[in-house]
Design a protein around this motif. Sequence first.
Motif, PDB file in Angstrom:
ATOM      1  N   GLY A  74       0.818  -1.214   0.000  1.00  0.00           N
ATOM      2  CA  GLY A  74       0.000   0.000   0.000  1.00  0.00           C
ATOM      3  C   GLY A  74       0.846   1.256   0.000  1.00  0.00           C
ATOM      4  N   THR A  75       1.909   1.258   0.804  1.00  0.00           N
ATOM      5  CA  THR A  75       2.807   2.412   0.826  1.00  0.00           C
ATOM      6  C   THR A  75       3.508   2.574  -0.512  1.00  0.00           C
ATOM      7  N   GLY A  76       3.955   1.462  -1.073  1.00  0.00           N
ATOM      8  CA  GLY A  76       4.624   1.531  -2.373  1.00  0.00           C
ATOM      9  C   GLY A  76       3.724   2.088  -3.457  1.00  0.00           C
ATOM     10  N   ALA A  77       2.466   1.630  -3.497  1.00  0.00           N
ATOM     11  CA  ALA A  77       1.527   2.119  -4.511  1.00  0.00           C
ATOM     12  C   ALA A  77       1.220   3.599  -4.303  1.00  0.00           C
ATOM     13  N   SER A  78       1.058   4.020  -3.040  1.00  0.00           N
ATOM     14  CA  SER A  78       0.768   5.430  -2.754  1.00  0.00           C
ATOM     15  C   SER A  78       1.934   6.324  -3.164  1.00  0.00           C
ATOM     16  N   VAL A  79       3.145   5.906  -2.803  1.00  0.00           N
ATOM     17  CA  VAL A  79       4.326   6.695  -3.169  1.00  0.00           C
ATOM     18  C   VAL A  79       4.492   6.734  -4.687  1.00  0.00           C
ATOM     19  N   TRP A  80       4.175   5.635  -5.357  1.00  0.00           N
ATOM     20  CA  TRP A  80       4.279   5.606  -6.836  1.00  0.00           C
ATOM     21  C   TRP A  80       3.352   6.658  -7.442  1.00  0.00           C
ATOM     22  N   VAL A  81       2.132   6.778  -6.922  1.00  0.00           N
ATOM     23  CA  VAL A  81       1.203   7.795  -7.431  1.00  0.00           C
ATOM     24  C   VAL A  81       1.771   9.188  -7.194  1.00  0.00           C
ATOM     25  N   ILE A 101      -3.033  -1.044 -13.614  1.00  0.00           N
ATOM     26  CA  ILE A 101      -4.224  -1.722 -13.087  1.00  0.00           C
ATOM     27  C   ILE A 101      -3.893  -2.392 -11.754  1.00  0.00           C
ATOM     28  N   ALA A 102      -2.702  -3.006 -11.679  1.00  0.00           N
ATOM     29  CA  ALA A 102      -2.275  -3.643 -10.427  1.00  0.00           C
ATOM     30  C   ALA A 102      -2.136  -2.606  -9.312  1.00  0.00           C
ATOM     31  N   ILE A 103      -1.575  -1.442  -9.641  1.00  0.00           N
ATOM     32  CA  ILE A 103      -1.469  -0.367  -8.652  1.00  0.00           C
ATOM     33  C   ILE A 103      -2.850   0.020  -8.142  1.00  0.00           C
ATOM     34  N   ALA A 104      -3.807   0.158  -9.050  1.00  0.00           N
ATOM     35  CA  ALA A 104      -5.166   0.544  -8.669  1.00  0.00           C
ATOM     36  C   ALA A 104      -5.794  -0.501  -7.755  1.00  0.00           C
ATOM     37  N   VAL A 105      -5.629  -1.760  -8.104  1.00  0.00           N
ATOM     38  CA  VAL A 105      -6.206  -2.836  -7.288  1.00  0.00           C
ATOM     39  C   VAL A 105      -5.574  -2.851  -5.899  1.00  0.00           C
ATOM     40  N   VAL A 106      -4.250  -2.696  -5.836  1.00  0.00           N
ATOM     41  CA  VAL A 106      -3.555  -2.670  -4.545  1.00  0.00           C
ATOM     42  C   VAL A 106      -4.082  -1.531  -3.683  1.00  0.00           C
ATOM     43  N   LEU A 107      -4.254  -0.346  -4.257  1.00  0.00           N
ATOM     44  CA  LEU A 107      -4.731   0.805  -3.486  1.00  0.00           C
ATOM     45  C   LEU A 107      -6.142   0.569  -2.946  1.00  0.00           C
ATOM     46  N   GLY A 148     -22.448   1.245 -17.797  1.00  0.00           N
ATOM     47  CA  GLY A 148     -21.157   0.557 -17.755  1.00  0.00           C
ATOM     48  C   GLY A 148     -20.012   1.514 -18.060  1.00  0.00           C
ATOM     49  N   THR A 149     -18.867   1.267 -17.440  1.00  0.00           N
ATOM     50  CA  THR A 149     -17.664   2.073 -17.625  1.00  0.00           C
ATOM     51  C   THR A 149     -16.497   1.141 -17.887  1.00  0.00           C
ATOM     52  N   PRO A 150     -15.635   1.433 -18.864  1.00  0.00           N
ATOM     53  CA  PRO A 150     -14.461   0.575 -19.085  1.00  0.00           C
ATOM     54  C   PRO A 150     -13.659   0.406 -17.803  1.00  0.00           C
ATOM     55  N   LEU A 151     -13.129  -0.805 -17.596  1.00  0.00           N
ATOM     56  CA  LEU A 151     -12.408  -1.109 -16.372  1.00  0.00           C
ATOM     57  C   LEU A 151     -11.291  -0.107 -16.125  1.00  0.00           C
ATOM     58  N   GLU A 152     -10.519   0.225 -17.176  1.00  0.00           N
ATOM     59  CA  GLU A 152      -9.391   1.142 -17.017  1.00  0.00           C
ATOM     60  C   GLU A 152      -9.842   2.527 -16.577  1.00  0.00           C
ATOM     61  N   SER A 153     -11.010   2.936 -17.068  1.00  0.00           N
ATOM     62  CA  SER A 153     -11.523   4.251 -16.698  1.00  0.00           C
ATOM     63  C   SER A 153     -12.127   4.233 -15.291  1.00  0.00           C
ATOM     64  N   PHE A 154     -12.867   3.172 -14.977  1.00  0.00           N
ATOM     65  CA  PHE A 154     -13.510   3.074 -13.665  1.00  0.00           C
ATOM     66  C   PHE A 154     -12.471   3.025 -12.547  1.00  0.00           C
ATOM     67  N   LEU A 155     -11.514   2.110 -12.655  1.00  0.00           N
ATOM     68  CA  LEU A 155     -10.482   1.993 -11.622  1.00  0.00           C
ATOM     69  C   LEU A 155      -9.573   3.217 -11.597  1.00  0.00           C
ATOM     70  N   GLY A 156      -9.282   3.772 -12.778  1.00  0.00           N
ATOM     71  CA  GLY A 156      -8.407   4.931 -12.852  1.00  0.00           C
ATOM     72  C   GLY A 156      -9.006   6.161 -12.201  1.00  0.00           C
ATOM     73  N   THR A 157     -10.308   6.371 -12.421  1.00  0.00           N
ATOM     74  CA  THR A 157     -10.973   7.507 -11.803  1.00  0.00           C
ATOM     75  C   THR A 157     -10.918   7.415 -10.282  1.00  0.00           C
TER      76      THR A 157
END
Length: 600
Positions: A74-81, A101-107, A148-157
């Motif tokens: 979680g810390t790694g993903a947050s710092v990456w953002v 996508i993996a970063i989004a799922v981890v967060l 419906g929203t594309p997965l990349e857009s939904f998780l990215g938002t």
Amino acid sequence: MQSPSPSADHLVRIGRLLCATVLVLFHLGLIFSGLVPNLVSRPLHLALALPWIFLFVPATPVKRFTGWLFALFGTGASVWVAVNHERLLDQYGFLEGDFQIAIAVVLLVTVLEAARRAINWPLPLVALLALTYGLFGQYIPGEFGHAGTPLESFLGTLTIAEGGIWGSLAGVSVSVVAIFVIFGAVLNAGEAGKGFMNVAAAAAGRLNGGAAKVSIISSALFGSISGSASANVASTGAITLPAMTKLGYPRRLAGAVEAVASSGGQIMPPLMGAGAFVMVELTGVPYTAIMGAAILPALLYFIAVWIGINAHARTLELKGIDAADRPDLKNTVITTAFFLVPFSVLMWGMFAAGYTPQYAASLAILTGFILLFIDGRLSMNLKDALLRIEEGLVTAARQVAMIASIILCASIIIGVLSITGLGVKITSLILSGSGGLLWPSLLLTALACLILGMEVPTTAAYVICVSVAGPALTQLGLEPLQSHLFVFWFALLSTITPPVCGAVFIAAGMVGENWLKVAITAMGLGVGLYVIPLGMIANPALISLSTEPLAALIAFVQIGVGLGLISYGLIATRSLPKTAALLGAGLLVIFVRPLADVLF
């Protein structure tokens, strides 16, 4: 001879103190350093909170191992953002590639698990249901499905844009809530808590029912900086509950007094939990205006409790605190200064100097920090001072982390409501279910607040309810601040209302009484919590102190008289006809035409 290596506990203590210091300095630094990009400050806010959720808590070996995994990933993903914030802004919330996508799922998973470990399952389950709806709601037929929203857009938002977990609520947590939590922790690490108790005992200890009235005053003072009913019960209750039982108070009454008084802390300015700061973001109303709107209803609440205690004191012949047990004048004056000086700096900064609330609070924190070097005897002991500083830092970090976990998890729900349009659909449902009428809509909203408040913390319940019901109430003619205060008050009902009543559970456990007996007594004492928000709607002048002070004071007196009749009727009378007459008279006084409208 080689000295022995430090013990594991000593290393943990050093690590905990280091993490707490970094967290506190980071949030203070944001206030003094100027503009920091949101996609830097908010992810780092989460990164600094995670160790306090996953690592610095008692745990089984398995839970400790998984805690390390969540904290690291979680810390790694947050710092990456935070590091890649400029690049991510150009993606407009659309994930690029499997790694993102993996970063989004981890967060998302980390935020859900952090909230679960901090406050248990209910809120994360609601957020998980919201995510499930966002991912699969297009398969739901009828009005409540979505396109419906594309997965990349939904998780990215939700994870790489300034929406979802990094949305405006996270900004409130970073820049305002954290600062005031640190302020409260610094005050309570010193002599301020003792000052609250001494002022209360000096002011009310000699009166009939004095121990209960000390609980009211001390809880109102302490709650104005703690903003947590549970923390309030645990701290002030440790002193007031034994005092009440020693003087012969029934245990159900002692527990009820503490639960009701402590619950009022979340509606008492300046802190009001995290709710006031979230309200600023959601309504656009300045913080000082929210304080002005909230102060008279909060005073009415405590006045109603005071009247109820007077009624109990007369019935049960409850005496005041013995003179020998009350603090002397010198001790009271000295300990009062430990909270009065920082509070004065806070008020001067906000109202005289015109600083933002968070900047004024930062100055007050620095003042409180200096006072940590002095004890109640006005002496200085470096070792004791360092222990107080450590306590303040660690307490601040723990509380900031818990609130961050709640707000970020609630932000997932708000993000899904926005992306899918579900919030608008629920608003339409409320409007149609109430027939487009205001009072049925208010009752539906109040019921939703009560049910949701039983399962999630007050601030989260308020945010979720106001997001879906607030627009409906506004469409029906309420001012935004009216609807927000109404929802916030009813989200607080669950602290004293069965079947889930957190403040009552804690007080009942501390005093050794059946929780249901305490809850029933608390509901009578805390009747203002049920009536006052309705009074705000019937007589909106009550919350207009900063704009129409005379009309506000007239409304205050009118509702206060009605509330006094209701409180006295519920507690002091044993005759059903007399009780009914007093309740009816009180309701008529509150809900007849506002006197301010008649006079002006």
